[in-house]
Design an enzyme around this catalytic site. Structure first.
Site, mmCIF file in Angstrom:
data_model
loop_
_atom_site.group_PDB
_atom_site.id
_atom_site.type_symbol
_atom_site.label_atom_id
_atom_site.label_comp_id
_atom_site.label_asym_id
_atom_site.label_seq_id
_atom_site.Cartn_x
_atom_site.Cartn_y
_atom_site.Cartn_z
ATOM 1 N N HIS A 87 0.817 -1.205 0.000
ATOM 2 C CA HIS A 87 0.000 0.000 0.000
ATOM 3 C C HIS A 87 0.856 1.263 0.000
ATOM 4 O O HIS A 87 2.029 1.244 0.382
ATOM 5 C CB HIS A 87 -0.923 -0.008 1.209
ATOM 6 N N GLU A 89 0.908 3.898 1.885
ATOM 7 C CA GLU A 89 1.465 4.295 3.183
ATOM 8 C C GLU A 89 2.711 3.476 3.509
ATOM 9 O O GLU A 89 3.715 4.022 3.988
ATOM 10 C CB GLU A 89 0.418 4.090 4.293
ATOM 11 N N CYS A 112 -5.915 1.643 5.793
ATOM 12 C CA CYS A 112 -6.511 0.377 6.224
ATOM 13 C C CYS A 112 -5.908 -0.029 7.567
ATOM 14 O O CYS A 112 -5.002 0.623 8.086
ATOM 15 C CB CYS A 112 -6.260 -0.709 5.171
ATOM 16 N N CYS A 115 -2.007 -0.830 7.351
ATOM 17 C CA CYS A 115 -1.181 0.383 7.272
ATOM 18 C C CYS A 115 -1.226 1.163 8.580
ATOM 19 O O CYS A 115 -0.211 1.707 9.023
ATOM 20 C CB CYS A 115 -1.629 1.254 6.109
#
Length: 163
Positions: A87, A89, A112, A115
């Site tokens: 992801h 992040e 999410c 993360c």
């Protein structure tokens, strides 16, 4: 080939009240980073900024790990994609070359749960994201709500920005 539309920073700034010029800039950078994702369903971008809020430390977008081929077949294979994608992040955290304690993270959508756990672990103290689309929320609501719970428990300042 259709050209992607990119919102100009001044347009974004005029729509978001209560944010500093710098905060708007970093949210715009996160949106621009999202365009680099090849995943057609979830384009997400992130920017990490120093504690002063005026220097970019790192950035990322969601995609496969480096050296892993991101073919259309793999991107279309939901199981493979969900297992392999890093992801935005996390890419930003992994690319940072410094301690992230008290830094700020700007994301094109809410983090999410995975993360958020990493955000807590790094010591990032503030996270701002743009309010998600209904499609995004339909797919990620449970994960994002648990992520908010983790960040709240860690006393991370969170800000959802409505464009």
């Amino acid at each position: 080939m259709e050209k992607e539309q990119v919102t100009e920073p001044t347009v974004l700034y005029s729509k978001i009240r209560g944010l500093s010029r710098w905060e708007v800039r970093w949210l715009q950078c996160a949106l621009e980073n999202a365009h680099f994702s090849k995943d057609p369903s979830t384009k997400c971008g992130a920017v990490i900024v120093d504690p002063c809020g005026k220097r970019r430390v790192s950035e990322g977008y969601n995609g496969f790990p480096k050296t892993i081929a991101d073919t259309k077949e793999r991107i279309g294979d939901r199981d493979f994609k969900y297992s392999a994608v890093i992801h935005a992040e996390m890419n930003a955290i992994l690319a940072a070359k410094c301690d992230l304690h008290d830094h700020m993270l700007f994301v094109s959508g809410p983090p999410c749960d995975r993360c958020s756990a990493h955000i807590v672990q790094t010591g990032i103290s503030r996270v701002a994201w743009l309010s998600p689309t209904q499609d995004y929320w339909d797919r990620w609501e449970e994960s994002c709500l648990f992520g908010r719970h983790l960040m709240d428990e860690a006393d991370i300042m969170m800000m959802e920005v409505l464009p």
